[in-house]
Design a protein around this motif. Structure first.
Motif, PDB file in Angstrom:
ATOM      1  N   LYS A  14      -7.142  -1.495  -0.321  1.00  0.00           N
ATOM      2  CA  LYS A  14      -6.104  -0.477  -0.457  1.00  0.00           C
ATOM      3  C   LYS A  14      -6.709   0.921  -0.361  1.00  0.00           C
ATOM      4  N   SER A  17      -7.499   1.619   3.214  1.00  0.00           N
ATOM      5  CA  SER A  17      -6.331   1.782   4.078  1.00  0.00           C
ATOM      6  C   SER A  17      -5.715   3.180   3.959  1.00  0.00           C
ATOM      7  N   LYS A  18      -5.987   3.894   2.870  1.00  0.00           N
ATOM      8  CA  LYS A  18      -5.413   5.236   2.709  1.00  0.00           C
ATOM      9  C   LYS A  18      -5.882   6.210   3.792  1.00  0.00           C
ATOM     10  N   ILE A  20      -6.848   5.426   6.752  1.00  0.00           N
ATOM     11  CA  ILE A  20      -6.244   4.941   7.995  1.00  0.00           C
ATOM     12  C   ILE A  20      -4.795   5.409   8.071  1.00  0.00           C
ATOM     13  N   ALA A  21      -4.091   5.313   6.958  1.00  0.00           N
ATOM     14  CA  ALA A  21      -2.697   5.765   6.920  1.00  0.00           C
ATOM     15  C   ALA A  21      -2.609   7.272   7.182  1.00  0.00           C
ATOM     16  N   VAL A  78       3.945   4.424   8.241  1.00  0.00           N
ATOM     17  CA  VAL A  78       2.551   4.511   7.800  1.00  0.00           C
ATOM     18  C   VAL A  78       2.298   3.518   6.670  1.00  0.00           C
ATOM     19  N   ASP A  79       3.213   3.459   5.723  1.00  0.00           N
ATOM     20  CA  ASP A  79       3.075   2.500   4.613  1.00  0.00           C
ATOM     21  C   ASP A  79       3.091   1.068   5.123  1.00  0.00           C
ATOM     22  N   GLY A  82      -0.171   0.271   6.859  1.00  0.00           N
ATOM     23  CA  GLY A  82      -1.218   0.111   5.847  1.00  0.00           C
ATOM     24  C   GLY A  82      -1.124  -1.233   5.146  1.00  0.00           C
ATOM     25  N   GLU A  83       0.099  -1.643   4.820  1.00  0.00           N
ATOM     26  CA  GLU A  83       0.300  -2.947   4.180  1.00  0.00           C
ATOM     27  C   GLU A  83      -0.073  -4.094   5.115  1.00  0.00           C
ATOM     28  N   PHE A  85      -2.320  -3.947   7.444  1.00  0.00           N
ATOM     29  CA  PHE A  85      -3.785  -3.952   7.466  1.00  0.00           C
ATOM     30  C   PHE A  85      -4.346  -4.668   6.244  1.00  0.00           C
ATOM     31  N   VAL A  86      -3.844  -4.325   5.062  1.00  0.00           N
ATOM     32  CA  VAL A  86      -4.321  -4.959   3.831  1.00  0.00           C
ATOM     33  C   VAL A  86      -3.994  -6.446   3.835  1.00  0.00           C
TER      34      VAL A  86
END
Length: 140
Positions: A14, A17-18, A20-21, A78-79, A82-83, A85-86
């Motif tokens: 997480k 990923s921030k 990246i977002a 974006v969220d 990111g999710e 990706f995680v």
């Protein structure tokens, strides 16, 4: 032992990923076509999730779903990315853990097979049985 490692891994992912977002959000501001693609992605996701929620709660699904404004859509996209990706990283980790469990199962089966060869006392007193083997060797 595994649970704290998984939680730590999740927090690391997480945290990673921030940035990246943030990069995706910056690129959305610079490239209008990219921005339009992620806005469309967010709007489609919004319609899908709203329709699913309405079905779950027993509300009518034939109503018009108001689209998100552009800024909210970019943030939602974006969220979502990111999710994704995680989630994909966690899925890979889950597959690795499944392989490790299979390996441990095979090792356990081998130990059980060896213990059966020693009989029932060998299963319950494995350390004690090894000590007796050592004593027998000294007496001979």
């Amino acid at each position: 032992m595994v649970l704290p490692v998984v939680k730590l891994g999740t927090l690391v992912l997480k945290t990673l990923s921030k940035p990246i977002a943030a990069r995706i959000k910056k690129e959305a501001g610079l490239h209008p076509k990219f921005r339009q693609h992620i806005v469309n992605l967010a709007q489609a996701n919004h319609r899908l999730s709203t329709t699913m929620q309405r079905r779950i709660y027993g509300h009518a699904t034939d109503v018009e779903i108001r689209p998100l404004n552009e800024e909210k859509a970019v943030q939602a996209a974006v969220d979502l990315l990111g999710e994704i990706f995680v989630f994909s990283s966690l899925r890979l980790r889950d597959e690795e853990l499944a392989q490790e469990v299979e390996h441990l199962k095979h090792q356990l089966e081998e130990l059980e097979r060896l213990a059966r060869g020693r009989g029932l006392p060998g299963v319950f007193n494995f350390r004690h049985a090894n000590a007796e083997d050592g004593k027998l060797g000294k007496q001979a």
